[in-house]
Motif scaffolding. Structure first.
Motif, PDB file in Angstrom:
ATOM      1  N   GLY A  42       0.847  -1.198   0.000  1.00 22.34           N
ATOM      2  CA  GLY A  42       0.000   0.000   0.000  1.00 22.34           C
ATOM      3  C   GLY A  42       0.869   1.230   0.000  1.00 22.34           C
ATOM      4  O   GLY A  42       1.602   1.479   0.965  1.00 22.34           O
ATOM      5  N   THR A  43       0.796   2.005  -1.077  1.00 25.31           N
ATOM      6  CA  THR A  43       1.695   3.149  -1.228  1.00 25.31           C
ATOM      7  C   THR A  43       0.926   4.390  -1.650  1.00 25.31           C
ATOM      8  O   THR A  43       0.165   4.376  -2.617  1.00 25.31           O
ATOM      9  CB  THR A  43       2.784   2.852  -2.277  1.00 25.31           C
ATOM     10  OG1 THR A  43       3.480   1.668  -1.913  1.00 25.31           O
ATOM     11  CG2 THR A  43       3.779   4.011  -2.366  1.00 25.31           C
ATOM     12  N   LEU A  44       1.091   5.453  -0.906  1.00 24.80           N
ATOM     13  CA  LEU A  44       0.707   6.806  -1.273  1.00 24.80           C
ATOM     14  C   LEU A  44       1.927   7.681  -1.019  1.00 24.80           C
ATOM     15  O   LEU A  44       2.886   7.251  -0.378  1.00 24.80           O
ATOM     16  CB  LEU A  44      -0.476   7.299  -0.430  1.00 24.80           C
ATOM     17  CG  LEU A  44      -1.825   6.597  -0.623  1.00 24.80           C
ATOM     18  CD1 LEU A  44      -2.791   7.011   0.489  1.00 24.80           C
ATOM     19  CD2 LEU A  44      -2.420   6.932  -1.989  1.00 24.80           C
ATOM     20  N   THR A  45       1.904   8.892  -1.498  1.00 27.15           N
ATOM     21  CA  THR A  45       3.022   9.787  -1.230  1.00 27.15           C
ATOM     22  C   THR A  45       3.276   9.862   0.273  1.00 27.15           C
ATOM     23  O   THR A  45       2.351  10.112   1.054  1.00 27.15           O
ATOM     24  CB  THR A  45       2.733  11.189  -1.785  1.00 27.15           C
ATOM     25  OG1 THR A  45       2.448  11.092  -3.178  1.00 27.15           O
ATOM     26  CG2 THR A  45       3.915  12.117  -1.564  1.00 27.15           C
ATOM     27  N   ASN A  46       4.513   9.585   0.679  1.00 24.91           N
ATOM     28  CA  ASN A  46       4.955   9.620   2.084  1.00 24.91           C
ATOM     29  C   ASN A  46       4.413   8.476   2.933  1.00 24.91           C
ATOM     30  O   ASN A  46       4.541   8.497   4.163  1.00 24.91           O
ATOM     31  CB  ASN A  46       4.593  10.961   2.760  1.00 24.91           C
ATOM     32  CG  ASN A  46       5.085  12.154   1.982  1.00 24.91           C
ATOM     33  OD1 ASN A  46       4.287  12.952   1.481  1.00 24.91           O
ATOM     34  ND2 ASN A  46       6.391  12.267   1.846  1.00 24.91           N
ATOM     35  N   ASN A  47       3.832   7.465   2.298  1.00 26.94           N
ATOM     36  CA  ASN A  47       3.339   6.295   3.029  1.00 26.94           C
ATOM     37  C   ASN A  47       3.660   5.026   2.245  1.00 26.94           C
ATOM     38  O   ASN A  47       3.408   4.957   1.038  1.00 26.94           O
ATOM     39  CB  ASN A  47       1.816   6.380   3.227  1.00 26.94           C
ATOM     40  CG  ASN A  47       1.395   7.528   4.118  1.00 26.94           C
ATOM     41  OD1 ASN A  47       1.402   7.426   5.339  1.00 26.94           O
ATOM     42  ND2 ASN A  47       1.037   8.638   3.504  1.00 26.94           N
ATOM     43  N   HIS A  48       4.211   4.028   2.944  1.00 26.73           N
ATOM     44  CA  HIS A  48       4.444   2.731   2.298  1.00 26.73           C
ATOM     45  C   HIS A  48       4.219   1.628   3.321  1.00 26.73           C
ATOM     46  O   HIS A  48       4.831   1.613   4.392  1.00 26.73           O
ATOM     47  CB  HIS A  48       5.864   2.622   1.740  1.00 26.73           C
ATOM     48  CG  HIS A  48       6.099   1.325   1.040  1.00 26.73           C
ATOM     49  ND1 HIS A  48       5.446   0.969  -0.117  1.00 26.73           N
ATOM     50  CD2 HIS A  48       6.891   0.261   1.372  1.00 26.73           C
ATOM     51  CE1 HIS A  48       5.833  -0.235  -0.492  1.00 26.73           C
ATOM     52  NE2 HIS A  48       6.706  -0.691   0.397  1.00 26.73           N
ATOM     53  N   ASN A  49       3.325   0.691   2.972  1.00 25.18           N
ATOM     54  CA  ASN A  49       2.913  -0.355   3.891  1.00 25.18           C
ATOM     55  C   ASN A  49       2.992  -1.720   3.217  1.00 25.18           C
ATOM     56  O   ASN A  49       2.905  -1.821   1.986  1.00 25.18           O
ATOM     57  CB  ASN A  49       1.467  -0.115   4.354  1.00 25.18           C
ATOM     58  CG  ASN A  49       1.234   1.306   4.840  1.00 25.18           C
ATOM     59  OD1 ASN A  49       2.000   1.815   5.649  1.00 25.18           O
ATOM     60  ND2 ASN A  49       0.181   1.945   4.352  1.00 25.18           N
ATOM     61  N   LEU A  50       3.097  -2.756   4.044  1.00 23.32           N
ATOM     62  CA  LEU A  50       3.062  -4.125   3.549  1.00 23.32           C
ATOM     63  C   LEU A  50       2.350  -4.981   4.592  1.00 23.32           C
ATOM     64  O   LEU A  50       2.680  -4.939   5.774  1.00 23.32           O
ATOM     65  CB  LEU A  50       4.475  -4.660   3.307  1.00 23.32           C
ATOM     66  CG  LEU A  50       4.583  -6.112   2.814  1.00 23.32           C
ATOM     67  CD1 LEU A  50       3.840  -6.311   1.498  1.00 23.32           C
ATOM     68  CD2 LEU A  50       6.047  -6.515   2.660  1.00 23.32           C
ATOM     69  N   VAL A  51       1.369  -5.753   4.123  1.00 23.54           N
ATOM     70  CA  VAL A  51       0.570  -6.607   4.997  1.00 23.54           C
ATOM     71  C   VAL A  51       0.480  -7.972   4.339  1.00 23.54           C
ATOM     72  O   VAL A  51       0.209  -8.066   3.135  1.00 23.54           O
ATOM     73  CB  VAL A  51      -0.845  -6.016   5.204  1.00 23.54           C
ATOM     74  CG1 VAL A  51      -1.699  -6.956   6.046  1.00 23.54           C
ATOM     75  CG2 VAL A  51      -0.768  -4.642   5.841  1.00 23.54           C
ATOM     76  N   GLY A  52       0.715  -9.041   5.103  1.00 23.69           N
ATOM     77  CA  GLY A  52       0.625 -10.351   4.472  1.00 23.69           C
ATOM     78  C   GLY A  52       1.077 -11.479   5.368  1.00 23.69           C
ATOM     79  O   GLY A  52       0.987 -11.408   6.607  1.00 23.69           O
ATOM     80  N   TYR A  53       1.592 -12.535   4.733  1.00 26.24           N
ATOM     81  CA  TYR A  53       1.998 -13.759   5.414  1.00 26.24           C
ATOM     82  C   TYR A  53       3.479 -14.027   5.134  1.00 26.24           C
ATOM     83  O   TYR A  53       3.963 -13.792   4.027  1.00 26.24           O
ATOM     84  CB  TYR A  53       1.165 -14.943   4.927  1.00 26.24           C
ATOM     85  CG  TYR A  53      -0.328 -14.740   5.104  1.00 26.24           C
ATOM     86  CD1 TYR A  53      -0.954 -15.032   6.308  1.00 26.24           C
ATOM     87  CD2 TYR A  53      -1.094 -14.251   4.047  1.00 26.24           C
ATOM     88  CE1 TYR A  53      -2.317 -14.841   6.468  1.00 26.24           C
ATOM     89  CE2 TYR A  53      -2.460 -14.058   4.196  1.00 26.24           C
ATOM     90  CZ  TYR A  53      -3.073 -14.347   5.402  1.00 26.24           C
ATOM     91  OH  TYR A  53      -4.414 -14.160   5.560  1.00 26.24           O
ATOM     92  N   LEU A  54       4.154 -14.571   6.150  1.00 25.88           N
ATOM     93  CA  LEU A  54       5.591 -14.823   6.077  1.00 25.88           C
ATOM     94  C   LEU A  54       5.852 -16.232   6.595  1.00 25.88           C
ATOM     95  O   LEU A  54       5.400 -16.589   7.684  1.00 25.88           O
ATOM     96  CB  LEU A  54       6.325 -13.771   6.909  1.00 25.88           C
ATOM     97  CG  LEU A  54       7.831 -13.750   7.012  1.00 25.88           C
ATOM     98  CD1 LEU A  54       8.293 -12.353   7.431  1.00 25.88           C
ATOM     99  CD2 LEU A  54       8.349 -14.762   8.030  1.00 25.88           C
ATOM    100  N   ARG A  55       6.554 -17.029   5.801  1.00 30.23           N
ATOM    101  CA  ARG A  55       6.929 -18.373   6.226  1.00 30.23           C
ATOM    102  C   ARG A  55       8.352 -18.327   6.777  1.00 30.23           C
ATOM    103  O   ARG A  55       9.295 -17.977   6.066  1.00 30.23           O
ATOM    104  CB  ARG A  55       6.879 -19.347   5.051  1.00 30.23           C
ATOM    105  CG  ARG A  55       7.208 -20.783   5.395  1.00 30.23           C
ATOM    106  CD  ARG A  55       6.029 -21.523   5.974  1.00 30.23           C
ATOM    107  NE  ARG A  55       4.949 -21.675   4.994  1.00 30.23           N
ATOM    108  CZ  ARG A  55       3.739 -22.141   5.286  1.00 30.23           C
ATOM    109  NH1 ARG A  55       3.447 -22.461   6.546  1.00 30.23           N
ATOM    110  NH2 ARG A  55       2.810 -22.257   4.347  1.00 30.23           N
ATOM    111  N   THR A  56       8.496 -18.649   8.069  1.00 32.53           N
ATOM    112  CA  THR A  56       9.821 -18.603   8.681  1.00 32.53           C
ATOM    113  C   THR A  56      10.630 -19.822   8.256  1.00 32.53           C
ATOM    114  O   THR A  56      10.101 -20.817   7.746  1.00 32.53           O
ATOM    115  CB  THR A  56       9.718 -18.578  10.207  1.00 32.53           C
ATOM    116  OG1 THR A  56       9.231 -19.850  10.649  1.00 32.53           O
ATOM    117  CG2 THR A  56       8.792 -17.477  10.680  1.00 32.53           C
TER     118      THR A  56
END
Length: 449
Positions: free
Chosen positions: A398-412
């Protein structure tokens, strides 16, 4: 003799049982304590991350236990990670195939209206189901407009009207509400699709300002397009202004048959039917992997079409979802659109993780992960989170000017599946620097959690 033998065997069995119980069991693999100090220290000492607002939440998918939180109860601008809410709405409200049209059959006439399905002759997820149905129907075609959400969502940037990522919303989109241009170096005019817009495209006048270095600019209130000269070939999309009259023209032009326009007035004897279109995953996958705003917005309108036959309301879909399916989230989301284009959306990191856990419960894991962008694979994560052995991170950016996000799943590396949200708001350094630092942190999570 037999009695003695029986006693001997019984005594041997008892001794064996005691011996077996006395064997020490292998200790369980140690689990990291919630909020491991090394991770908090990593975030605090980062020269990139400590200069802006950062929210992180991590949970074990198998148990739901939160493993780490930093400002996880604070509200952030989520940008396109809001598309995960749209996905959840689609999963709850839509069947396995998209609703393409509502219609009523009357003697010699087909009265039809839109459900919000965006795939009619769309350039990336095209469907010809509605096209073929309308083209081959033996009677007269009558299109009925229905009340629909405004063309732009609350809080959208008005000056993005010219760009591919902000087409207008509508009840019966055609061509994805965009015009595609294919330019070649040295040619004054690009190829234009659909052909309807060719006469409306002209070379930009000499000296016309072009501070954003656009290939094409549309006049704000009109469907007139200026094409700028370029030194190399290019492909671009520009949204067109929508209206019932223009939709009628485009339908007649492509169907090659007349289509009348009439208000929607249902009779008591009318039987409203729904024409089914593409499988829902074809839309979900495109929407999530490349972060397609238009598909996300239309998804909420399609959800509304299942709640009412005669109107399409984004706000109604959101109200129904929050009242019936999302009441157990840790913090209520401020949810105003389907795409995350609006900065009026607000959500907390722990609510996003709770949504991920709900999605994992609702959808089989292989299907769910296949809908998301995969690190090193495709979509918005194709150039990051790489591993030659295969993907280990699946998510929604998720990116807007001055904002960057990441949401999800991670396999260790130990095999655990984690749900995480990593939100960065109000940063002033280039997004690429924030993205690299996020990758460093998430890679360490993969190794240590």
């Amino acid at each position: 003799m037999r009695v003695a033998l029986a006693h001997y065997l019984a005594l041997f069995g008892l001794l064996l049982s005691v011996s077996t119980q006395a064997q020490p069991t292998a200790p369980a693999a140690p689990r990291p304590a919630p909020n491991p100090a090394w991770l908090e220290q990593l975030l605090q000492e980062s020269g990139i991350l400590r200069r802006h607002q950062v929210g992180v939440c991590v949970a074990d998918v198998a148990t739901g236990q939160q493993l780490f939180g930093r400002q996880e109860s604070q509200y952030f601008t989520p940008a396109s990670t809001m598309k995960l809410f749209s996905l959840y709405a689609g999963l709850q409200l839509l069947p396995d195939s998209l609703p393409s049209l509502h219609y009523v059959q009357r003697p010699d006439t087909l009265l039809f209206w839109g459900t919000g399905d965006p795939t009619l002759l769309h350039g990336d997820v095209p469907s010809r189901r509605a096209f073929t149905f309308l083209q081959t129907y033996p009677g007269q075609l009558v299109y009925a407009p229905v009340p629909t959400a405004p063309a732009y969502g609350p809080g959208w940037s008005w000056d993005d009207y010219n760009y591919y990522f902000q087409p207008e919303r509508g009840p019966l989109p055609i061509y994805g509400h965009t015009v595609r241009f294919y330019g070649r170096a040295g040619q004054p005019l690009p190829k234009v699709l659909p052909r309807f817009f060719r006469p409306l495209t002209q070379p930009a006048p000499a000296g016309m300002p072009n501070p954003a270095q656009d290939h094409v600019r549309r006049q704000e209130q009109e469907n007139r397009f200026w094409a700028f000269p370029a030194a190399s070939s290019w492909v671009d999309e520009t949204p067109f202004r929508t209206s019932p009259a223009l939709l009628l023209q485009l339908l007649q032009d492509t169907l090659r048959r007349p289509v009348a326009l009439a208000p929607l007035r249902l009779r008591a004897q009318d039987s409203v039917r729904t024409l089914r279109g593409l499988p829902v995953d074809s839309l979900y996958r495109r929407m999530l992997r490349v972060s397609d705003n238009f598909l996300a917005e239309q998804l909420l309108l399609m959800g509304a079409s299942t709640l009412s036959n005669d109107s399409l309301s984004t706000a109604r879909t959101i109200r129904v979802m929050q009242a019936n399916y999302l009441r157990d989230l840790p913090d209520a989301a401020v949810w105003v659109d389907g795409s995350g284009l609006s900065r009026l959306n607000l959500v907390t990191p722990r609510t996003l993780v709770a949504l991920l856990l709900k999605l994992h419960q609702r959808v089989p894991e292989p299907r769910l992960l296949s809908l998301l962008a995969a690190g090193g694979g495709q979509g918005t994560l194709r150039r990051v989170y790489r591993d030659a052995r295969g993907p280990w991170l699946w998510g929604k950016t998720g990116t807007l000017t001055n904002n960057h996000n990441l949401v999800g799943y991670l396999r260790t590396k130990s095999g655990r599946l984690l749900a995480f949200s990593f939100l960065n708001n109000n940063h002033v350094v280039p997004t690429a620097e924030v993205r690299r630092e996020m990758e460093r942190v998430l890679t360490l999570m993969r190794e240590r959690l």
